[in-house]
Enzyme design. Structure first.
Site, PDB file in Angstrom:
ATOM      1  N   SER A 493      18.086  25.414  42.975  1.00 23.47           N
ATOM      2  CA  SER A 493      19.371  24.959  43.493  1.00 23.47           C
ATOM      3  C   SER A 493      19.122  24.107  44.749  1.00 23.47           C
ATOM      4  O   SER A 493      18.452  23.083  44.664  1.00 23.47           O
ATOM      5  CB  SER A 493      20.280  26.160  43.772  1.00 23.47           C
ATOM      6  OG  SER A 493      21.611  25.758  43.900  1.00 23.47           O
ATOM      7  N   HIS A 606      23.285  28.202  35.568  1.00 26.54           N
ATOM      8  CA  HIS A 606      22.641  28.173  36.887  1.00 26.54           C
ATOM      9  C   HIS A 606      21.983  29.508  37.240  1.00 26.54           C
ATOM     10  O   HIS A 606      21.145  29.566  38.135  1.00 26.54           O
ATOM     11  CB  HIS A 606      23.691  27.807  37.943  1.00 26.54           C
ATOM     12  CG  HIS A 606      23.144  27.265  39.226  1.00 26.54           C
ATOM     13  ND1 HIS A 606      22.463  26.077  39.314  1.00 26.54           N
ATOM     14  CD2 HIS A 606      23.169  27.764  40.494  1.00 26.54           C
ATOM     15  CE1 HIS A 606      22.106  25.849  40.567  1.00 26.54           C
ATOM     16  NE2 HIS A 606      22.514  26.858  41.301  1.00 26.54           N
TER      17      HIS A 606
END
Length: 632
Positions: A493, A606
């Site tokens: 991320s 994610h």
């Protein structure tokens, strides 16, 4: 003694969502464990009543005690939606109250015979003809149109429902905005809920509403704040709420307020620290971040540097630590009878605890690692070039031998407003078991050190980058077993962005693994679930008003500088950092003749490293180890 491997993940159990009964004698919680054969997870409810045992056997979550503790309500997931279930707290067969085609996202007891549910209601398309034609076209008229882990959300709205034990239900709200959480008053007369009424244009702003059970709705705030967790006081006359005034956008830490039914607010905790647990781990179950108001005070979690703790605030403004220690509290609940909580540290995943009468007791031993060779992180402080202190840690390789040189991996956390700290990280242990030293730190941008420390508005890749490089320099200076010619870097991320950024700025790292990353801030703005507000909030302006800034802070702009072999790991349904971020960077790298590899994980989002399918989580860990072994 065994070494950690990617397959160790299959043996771990992940407790979550601990709920203590009104008397403080019994606890229900969830256990999630990988099912290798089905490539999924088994998730059931467990109970502690002096001993720990499995209480249900379905795909169950969100256990909640009835007001008198005689029953437990929970959600059972299935292929066609979700079921509201109840079971006698002494055991027996669970009973289905009702089935809902949509997803039940939260639940609470209104009384001994009624419930309030939060349901993600999907809009049903009206048939425009009698022909049975599949209509799979998405007609979208607003943003955000999808969300990580949820898919398309343009036609989904969370609404509150009143449900009776006989299965009848009544919709209580018809809100056009996004309802985030709710709290039921102890007297059963009110439901408070938080809603972002204009998530398209003001996504950081939310309001607090009071809904009387008879249907009257009142708005208590003025659409200029961000409202977080809420809880009622015991006599149902006030609410506690975590509130940010957004003075520094999302960099602003919440403060704790009380609010009466007329909207009068009083600040009771002004500590400049994040409320909740910001500490990273890849080995944690799911626990909601809640606050509780009992006769003693208002209880909440707060992250202080590398630690997360439970605090209690009183209305007079006095705040005290209740649950502390060198660890990370992952979730908790409070009743007048006591506190239950989950906590982990560097060398142990979450276990269940109870706190009563000033004494703490460990109740579970789900993940006993005494037969493993565990590498314990060693703390070292780094004085940055501007004088600020940066917390950092190093893990020696398993079977470390004095006088020998070892390759070292720099790990960078996501966020950037999260933190590393006293929490278990399986990935780090696996790297140490494979002969690598591991370096990690909390540079500028990290949570837990106050707003000023985390505020890197418009400065991505600048002060944060300096801090990270200075941590590496200090580690090499302090620990002579690090081979500075064999350094690797990885992160996910924001950590993936920073990995991309680092390899465009320096050649000192000989291998890199970039995970769920950002490479181009302009494409991130328009393709992700948060890009349209996260970009302006973090970088300043939008791509049209700050084109130069967006370009200069994008690793893609500097891709020709890369000399480091890089593996890019990305999930194909990652709507937080969409896979085009990996596509662009990888394509440019190969176009310019750089050493690069792209690993795409289908049907993952994610959260791959934290909740992906077991096979994919194992494959991801193996890819990381193989890449670093190949080049280091």
């Amino acid at each position: 003694m065994k070494k950690f491997s990617s397959e160790t993940f299959l043996d771990l159990k992940f407790p979550g969502d601990p709920q203590i009964d009104p008397l403080g004698k019994r606890i229900v919680f969830t256990i999630s464990k990988a099912n290798e054969k089905q490539d999924g997870y088994d998730k059931s409810i467990y109970m502690y009543d002096g001993r720990i045992f499995q209480f249900t056997t379905g795909k169950d979550s969100s256990p909640r005690w009835s007001p008198n503790g005689s029953e437990i309500a929970f959600v059972r997931s299935n292929d066609s939606g979700s079921d509201l279930m109840i079971i006698n707290s002494r055991g027996g067969e669970a009973k289905k109250v009702l089935h809902i085609d949509d997803q039940i996202t939260d639940l609470g007891w209104l009384s001994e015979n009624e419930f309030v549910l939060s349901v993600a209601v999907k809009e049903k398309k009206e048939s425009k003809s009698n022909k049975k034609v599949k209509d799979d076209v998405h007609e979208i008229e607003k943003i955000p149109f999808w969300a990580n882990g949820e898919g398309f959300i343009y036609n989904v709205k969370k609404q509150l429902f009143l449900v009776k034990k006989n299965g009848t239900k009544k919709q209580l709200t018809d809100e056009k905005g996004e309802i985030f959480n709710f709290a039921i008053s102890p007297n059963g007369k009110y439901i408070a809920f938080v809603e972002a009424t204009d998530i398209e244009h003001h996504p950081l702003v939310s309001d607090l509403f009071i809904l009387e059970i008879n249907g009257k709705l009142k708005k208590l705030t003025g659409s200029n704040l961000s409202i977080g967790n809420i809880a009622w006081n015991p006599d149902s006359s006030k609410l506690a709420a975590m509130i940010s005034d957004l003075a520094h956008g999302s960099f602003t830490n919440e403060r704790l307020f009380t609010i009466d039914l007329k909207g009068k607010m009083k600040k009771v905790c002004d500590i400049d620290l994040p409320k909740g647990n910001s500490i990273n781990s890849d080995s944690r179950g799911s626990s909601p971040n809640r606050i509780f108001w009992t006769q003693k005070g208002i209880f909440f979690m707060m992250t202080e540097g590398p630690l997360s703790k439970i605090y209690m605030a009183r209305e007079d403004g006095k705040v005290e630590e209740v649950i502390s220690g060198q660890r990370s509290v992952s979730g908790f609940s409070v009743s007048d009878g006591g506190i239950t909580f989950l906590a982990m540290d560097f060398t142990s995943p979450d276990e269940l605890y109870i706190y009563k009468d000033g004494k703490e007791k460990k109740l579970s031993h789900f993940n006993d690692l005494k037969n493993f060779k565990v590498s314990t992180p060693e703390y070292f402080a780094v004085k940055a070039s501007d004088g600020k202190k940066v917390d950092a840690w190093i893990m020696k390789p398993v079977d470390y031998e004095k006088g020998r040189k070892y390759p070292a991996i720099l790990e960078i956390h996501g966020g950037p407003r999260t933190a590393y700290g006293n929490a278990f990280f399986l990935e780090f242990q696996i790297l140490a078991s494979n002969g690598f030293a591991v370096i990690f730190s909390n540079p500028r941008g990290s949570d837990g050190y106050g707003e000023k420390f985390s505020y890197i508005y418009g400065n991505y890749g600048k002060r944060d980058y300096q801090d990270i490089i200075e941590v590496v320099d200090e580690a090499i200076k302090k620990y002579d077993f690090i081979d500075e010619k064999r350094l690797g870097v990885t992160g996910g991320s924001y950590g993936g962005f920073m990995t991309n950024w680092i390899v465009t700025q320096t050649n000192r790292f000989k291998a890199a693994v970039s995970q769920r990353s950002i490479s181009n801030w302009i494409s991130f703005f328009g393709t992700t679930d948060i890009g349209y507000f996260f970009g302006p909030d973090q970088l300043g302006g939008d791509p049209w008003s700050n084109t130069k800034g967006y370009m200069e802070m994008s690793p893609l702009t500097h891709v020709k500088n890369v000399q480091t072999p890089i593996l890019m790991i990305h999930s194909m349904e990652d709507y937080r950092c969409y896979m085009v971020e990996a596509f662009q960077f990888f394509t440019a790298l190969r176009y310019f003749g750089k050493e690069a590899k792209l690993a795409l994980f289908p049907s993952e989002n994610h959260e791959l490293s934290r909740s992906g399918k077991p096979y994919h989580r194992i494959k991801r860990l193996n890819l990381i180890v193989e890449w670093f072994k190949k080049y280091l």
